[in-house]
Design an enzyme around this catalytic site. Structure first.
Site, PDB file in Angstrom:
ATOM      1  N   HIS A 195      -9.808  -0.670  21.598  1.00 18.69           N
ATOM      2  CA  HIS A 195      -8.634  -0.520  22.205  1.00 18.69           C
ATOM      3  C   HIS A 195      -7.611  -2.041  22.339  1.00 18.69           C
ATOM      4  O   HIS A 195      -6.622  -1.917  22.225  1.00 18.69           O
ATOM      5  CB  HIS A 195      -8.593   0.376  23.444  1.00 18.69           C
ATOM      6  CG  HIS A 195      -7.329   0.667  24.198  1.00 18.69           C
ATOM      7  ND1 HIS A 195      -6.810  -0.275  25.087  1.00 18.69           N
ATOM      8  CD2 HIS A 195      -6.332   1.286  24.148  1.00 18.69           C
ATOM      9  CE1 HIS A 195      -5.959   0.160  25.775  1.00 18.69           C
ATOM     10  NE2 HIS A 195      -5.406   1.252  25.046  1.00 18.69           N
ATOM     11  N   CYS A 210      -1.976   0.078   4.280  1.00 14.40           N
ATOM     12  CA  CYS A 210      -1.420  -0.029   5.621  1.00 14.40           C
ATOM     13  C   CYS A 210      -2.718  -0.475   6.537  1.00 14.40           C
ATOM     14  O   CYS A 210      -2.309  -0.526   7.905  1.00 14.40           O
ATOM     15  CB  CYS A 210      -0.692   1.213   6.168  1.00 14.40           C
ATOM     16  SG  CYS A 210      -1.530   2.430   6.396  1.00 14.40           S
TER      17      CYS A 210
END
Lengths: 867, 867
Positions: A440, A817
């Site tokens: 995160h 991506c």
């Protein structure tokens, strides 16, 4: 054995002195001599000649005058300078006749010093005499810091000759030709030694790399007057801007310790505490400096790169000993290449090819000054580049409070969660003890461009004592001044000097040139309007990946998201989703406004739902209270959602099919936003909706049916035509293998190479940190596949997918991506594989733009050479 | 329209009545008639004829005698019986003339009943009269349970004729030909109805599947005397053994509710409480039963499968109405096939091809009697097959105590860990609330053959109250009698009747035949000597996968293993490993002894180290106490080892390279054991050492170097020649893609299709349970890829790997060692792909042996047909 033909050629022979026969140094010196620069007279010996010497062959005959009339320097000349080789030997030819000659030219003291150096160096290099034995004699006869007198030097010379006689078993050979031959043979043999071969092979030399020699008249830099050695260059190695830089040491023969360096000009003076400043060389010998500056300029033009000159002065008279490219950092490299191109020395395309794209990172973030001392007390993974200094804080709240007071902070956490996002925005840098490159903290920090180090597992946080402790026991209290180096993955005590980012000037000029050349699109991964704006500033061709989940981490939305997750029924979920709809739509409206005229790929919700719930039971209790739900219900739901391998769990399209109302809400938000933005008919937006984590075609067919239905509903409600494209994110090996099927439903395939790499290797990026360094160091993996695309495995899957997809759907748009979108070799791969674009985090866009330009140039060149 | 040629053919025409023109039933009846069996006279109508009827074409002319001389039956005859079709229509041709004829033959009561049935059925089928209207009339005139008299029946007939007139608008057609044509046209149209077409297409029928008819003289089974209908077969549908089975209903026309069934023989009598037993038919009509038994035997030979006969008796005179294969369960199917082969009715190869391999599971484990009532109160994943009954226990300790007292138990846990292994051995069945098909409980239970259900997430365990509670609130206290059905994944209250396993007789005969045919090796996955013995009993060709980690779960070893994991240094680890060495060596000695002469693949340690540590902090505290280590150290180590995605973490060869001392110990244990076992020179063991979780060739190169060094050391110490083979477990997509490289170092590649499937799909088996059922039900995945090998993705990777591996190393041995090794279609794939063997859990070995034999037969047949 005979002397090979062409064994010896004069340096004045110009182009005849080819690097592939005589070595790079010989060739360069011949070019410098041809320019009319004052290169000492000399000859080059060919590779063949040196190889023959090593094999016991004869020494070729050198010009008689060269050997008889003074001392000589014997320098190695391998084909590439980087391949190293034995040290040069100076002061060869010491004998009674040259001593007399030199005494006449430079006085007896200098003459004796040349001789003593010549004999002792020869003894060491050719006969293996220990340097310590020579040094003991020097200590015995000379006193450090005082100028030696003739008597002492004569006594030293006698002892050195005795040492030679003693060690070698015969007296010092008076014949200069004999000395030269012995030295040359010793150096030729040293080149053949196995260790030397291994060392240069590690630098890319072929097994049979040749060595040439340069034999030159010695520059008498120990002579009285303004004599000595130095370097001069015309550009700064740190900024790349014009500046006369370098230094000069008086009466020396190259780099000698304990000798003070004279600046070349008044600007170059450096004050050393407690010492009188030395006068600049352009005061002592202005004509010489002028001549050498001109020589550096000539060399720069001749060699088509910023070159410095290595020079010697013989009583004020300059000689050019060598010329090599100026050493430079990444920023200087860009400035130099752009200036050279603007000066017409090189073309713009060559300027583009000269810059290592990754080095552009140095322009984008503040960096710790490379010259500053570093007090590193912890290391982790370099999760988000750049450096930042601030006060240590251990909670997001403190970071926010400090930010409100204008106090920069470094936020240190064991790990971060959604509740830390605002704190991360407030901090100048983020440090976590746990987590990998896709944790995160790492993902968010890269997204918002905040320097970040994660997985610093050796550090300890004590929340009672409010300290951060290093493995060696140093404890830093909250408030201590720390610096985070997110480029290197280090945590430093204090506030070392910084270099500010610089995006204008040469940097932006170079990227303009890159855009003119490249034909591979470069998009940005941007999740929020703020990131989209940043991406637009970096001049992207669109957004290649907007991860919608990050829009839900804002506290207000997180609450509604949690209500959705905790809802017991589809109706409950729908009620919460109805409240999320206007928020998402507003995000998309803003995003589309910013990206007007450019494509925007929006990925539907991807992470498993448990990522939106707190981890700890206390936090779950708090959540239950806040939501007015029974604690048991909240903890039961959290437990039910927990997964053994979240990476491989109920996420992406799996979630999208099992709880279709989520994707339906998102599709509606996208379409309604597009309709709203397109009302005014300026550069319309065509949203590209991307389905994540597909592993079977039927997943796409089912999700597409629902999305198409939402599009039809919005069209009907709004009474407009709605254009959009639907695509698939290829992240599983199976999706790559089945790309032929997928291409029938999808307008584009975008390779999520982070996950595709994880699954192809069976390797979790979050867990790989534990051994990746060891794996790469030991060569198990040649590179970290999360940094550089693994062409042999992941790359092959991408090629299979590209081929199968385009076979079934020739108009299929292909993109990448993952984080690899900012990796130059991966960008090159995408160009060769016929992809349409790469997408990377905004801060890597410049790298990708340059890498794409280079790829276009290289592909074109290869194509040319094939024709 | 004309009547098509060949529209009508007599059933006596034998082979002319082809199934592809007249339907299966017509063809079968013609064959039965040709055998001389008493098939009622009749004709077959062709598909073309029926299609023409549906399109309004004419009814073909039937033999005059057939239509004029009595009542008729009109039966549908599709090409395959399974495709269904409209119901048969009996009693056609009711008119004054036939009533008189019948009255003469069977008396007025039976004659009236035929007529009433004929008219009312016709009214319903052809004109859509509601059955309730007819039933109301029957209730008005007749009293249930009593024999009707002529007067009542005449009154009923009059009302039924009035109803017909009323509903249809015209009187009952007296012309039998007209009745027949109308009935035939109605059935032909019913066959064309869209719903009917969809239904039969779901059963595999082509869109244009044809329907034929059989028109036969009606058997007068309502006649007085021993008249009626029944079934007779010569084998038991439950055991497959010889037994006259079936039943007979007096004065009926097929299956009629509320009619009691007469047994065929004294053995077949079933007592119904409160009712007088009916006499067996062979007492009432012994000649008829004898004739019918002979007919069933003839049909069995004729149709080359155990056939039953559907018969009618007309006053004791038997008629064969139809003959179809005997319905049978999996066990009976094997017995029947083997008996048929032994009787020379079919060949052994055909017997092999007739058995669905998966059905062999029924032989291996106790099963709940399919006839027993099931009180299911919870469901989960069917993790290990078989059923078991026992007292509920909620801890492993209680299970062990109960086992010591001879009390069977069902162990229920939230999830199991290493500390539960002895409890699992002690229990008869294991239930967990969490976990998937590869959870600890599932893997261990399959290994030791204990029935197991995992992931029963709807159940709740309350350890305070000592209860297991169902979603509907039923709570079972510890000690309650429960039954676990590991084949279906259900938990039942009480102790339903069981069927015992049966491995001898026909089962083992069939597998002997399979072994004679198959050329694909079948090995077992066996981790312990106990499992190896079991595997040997199942007659495997070797061990294809011995997971060494399971050897460490024994409590004593687990302690040493934990010491190894908690050691702070390499020395500490080595000390613990030195203690594990003799234990592992002893395991291998035992294993090798058991498997003498057969190959044994030993996989080096695979799971991440944290799997060997307790999860809960209390248990960690206890561990610290027991090991006399600081609690902080133990918890810190456990924390450091924790992983976000353990499946993709530091396991397999990654662990083997980072802590090489582990693999070195294991290699030494293997080699020393082989040397010890091979001393006596009987059938020597050649161990096969397998490296798990490879993703790069260099991993193999490095691990191999260390293993080779250990082998060399053992050879030197023991002064013997040591043969072994080194191989790679292919579990990552990248290993499959790079198989060409791997084949240069590896002697064999074994595909670990569990992990390969997880990584190819990006899908954790442990987490997939949550949505797999929904995914398969909705057709997103056609099958659960963890059960049936995904040929399009995983299979393609295997084919790529096989091709690349064999290209580089033509002698490369290829195996499959995932759970798919026991899946028939996966076994077939391995055969076609040129693999050498499959390996599966011991209990699936019989399935694999049969599937391998079938694959060989099918591949050979395909090859034959190609030539």
């Amino acid at each position: 054995m005979l002397v090979p033909p062409g064994a010896v050629v004069g340096l004045e022979a110009g182009e005849t002195v080819r690097a592939e026969s005589y070595g790079r140094k010989a060739a360069d010196l011949a070019r410098l001599a041809a320019l009319g620069l004052p290169v000492p007279q000399g000859v080059a010996l060919s590779f063949e000649c040196v190889a023959s010497l090593a094999a016991g062959g004869p020494m070729p005959e050198l010009p008689a005058g060269l050997v008889r009339d003074g001392l000589l320097a014997l320098r190695p000349s391998p084909e590439e300078r980087a391949w190293g080789g034995p040290s040069a030997m100076l002061n060869l030819g010491a004998c009674a006749r040259t001593l007399a000659l030199l005494t006449e030219r430079v006085g007896v003291v200098a003459a004796l010093r040349f001789h003593i150096r010549g004999i002792s160096r020869f003894a060491q290099m050719v006969h293996g005499v220990e340097p310590e034995e020579v040094e003991a004699l020097i200590r015995k006869h000379l006193r450090a810091g005082t100028e030696p007198d003739e008597a002492a030097l004569r006594a030293l010379l006698a002892d050195v000759e005795a040492l030679y006689d003693d060690a070698v078993g015969e007296p010092w050979p008076e014949d200069p030709g004999e000395q030269l031959e012995a030295a040359a043979r010793a150096m030729a043999l040293a080149w053949r030694a196995p260790t030397a071969r291994i060392l240069r092979q590690a630098k890319g030399a072929p097994g049979n790399a040749g060595l040439g020699f340069v034999v030159q008249r010695l520059a008498l830099s120990l002579a009285p007057g303004v004599s000595g050695c130095g370097l001069l260059q015309l550009v700064s190695g740190r900024s790349g801007g014009p500046e006369i830089a370098g230094g000069f040491t008086l009466r020396s023969q190259g780099k000698e310790a304990s000798t003070r360096t004279y600046p070349l000009t008044g600007q170059g003076a450096v004050e050393t505490p407690g010492q009188m400043p030395l006068p600049p060389l352009d005061e002592l010998a202005p004509a010489a400096v002028e001549r050498l500056a001109a020589a550096a300029a000539q060399a720069t033009t001749e060699f088509r790169d910023a070159h410095l000159v290595e020079f010697a002065l013989e009583a004020g008279e300059p000689m050019v000993i060598d010329s090599v490219p100026v050493r430079r950092n990444g920023r200087a490299a860009v400035r130099i290449a752009v200036d050279l191109a603007n000066a017409g020395v090189i073309g713009r395309e060559e300027a583009l090819l000269r810059i290592e794209p990754r080095s552009l990172l140095e322009h984008l973030h503040p960096q710790i000054d490379p010259a500053a001392p570093r007090d590193v007390f912890g290391t982790g993974l370099a999760a988000s580049p750049g450096a930042a200094t601030g006060r240590l804080v251990l909670s997001s709240e403190t970071a926010m409070t400090a930010a409100a007071q204008g106090e920069p902070t470094i936020l240190a956490r064991v790990e971060t969660g959604p509740e830390d996002i605002r704190g991360m925005h407030a901090a100048m840098g983020v440090l976590t003890l746990r987590g990998g490159m896709t944790s995160h903290a790492a993902v968010i920090a890269r997204g918002i461009g905040v320097p970040c180090v994660v997985g610093a597992g050796d550090l300890r946080i004590d929340l009672r004592a409010r300290t951060l402790t290093s493995p060696d026991g140093r404890a830093y209290h909250e408030g201590a001044l720390l610096t985070l180096d997110g480029t290197r993955g280090e945590i430093l005590a204090g506030a070392p000097a910084m270099i500010a980012p610089e995006l204008g000037g040469a940097f932006s000029e170079l990227l303009d040139w890159a855009d003119a050349v490249r034909d591979l699109g470069v998009r940005a991964n941007a999740d929020t309007p703020a990131e989209a704006r940043m991406a637009r500033d970096f001049r992207v061709d669109g957004i290649g990946l907007c991860r919608t989940e990050h829009m839900f981490f804002d506290p207000e939305r997180l609450t509604v998201m949690r209500e959705m997750i905790l809802a017991e029924s589809e109706e409950g979920r729908k009620a919460a989703l109805d409240r999320l709809l206007p928020m998402q739509r507003a995000d998309f409206v803003e995003l589309f406004e910013i990206m007007r005229g450019l494509p925007v790929v929006i990925r539907l919700l991807d992470p498993p739902l448990h990522e939106f719930l707190p981890q700890e039971s206390e936090d779950l209790h708090a959540l239950a209270l806040a939501m007015d739900l029974p604690v048991e219900q909240v903890t039961a739901r959290a437990r039910a959602l927990r997964e053994v391998n979240p990476m491989l769990g109920m996420r992406g399209v799996r979630l999208g099919l099992v709880m279709p109302e989520i994707y339906e809400m998102q599709a509606r938000a996208i379409f309604e936003a597009a309709v709203a933005v397109n009302r005014d008919a300026r550069e319309p937006v065509v949203p590209e909706v991307m389905i994540p984590l597909v592993s079977a075609n039927q997943e796409v067919v089912l999700a597409k049916a629902r999305i198409d239905a939402v599009a039809a509903a919005v069209q009907a409600e709004e009474d407009v035509d709605l254009a959009f494209r639907l695509g698939v994110m290829v992240e599983t090996p199976r999706a790559a293998l089945r790309a032929g099927d997928l291409a029938l439903s999808a307008a584009f395939l975008s390779f999520g190479t982070n996950d595709l790499t994880q699954m192809t290797y069976g390797l979790s990026r979050d867990d790989a940190g534990r051994f990746m360094r060891e794996y790469v160091n030991r060569g198990v993996f040649t590179e970290d596949p999360f940094h550089t695309l693994d062409l042999e495995g992941v790359g092959e899957l991408m090629l299979i997918a590209a081929k199968r997809g385009r076979t079934k759907n020739p108009g299929l748009v292909l993109g990448l991506c993952g984080e690899h979108g900012g990796d130059p070799s991966s960008v090159r791969f995408c160009k060769v594989a016929g992809f349409d674009y790469v997408s990377c985090s905004p801060f890597r866009v410049p790298i990708a733009r340059l890498a794409a330009a280079q790829a276009s140039l290289l592909v074109r060149d290869t194509a040319d050479s094939v024709q």
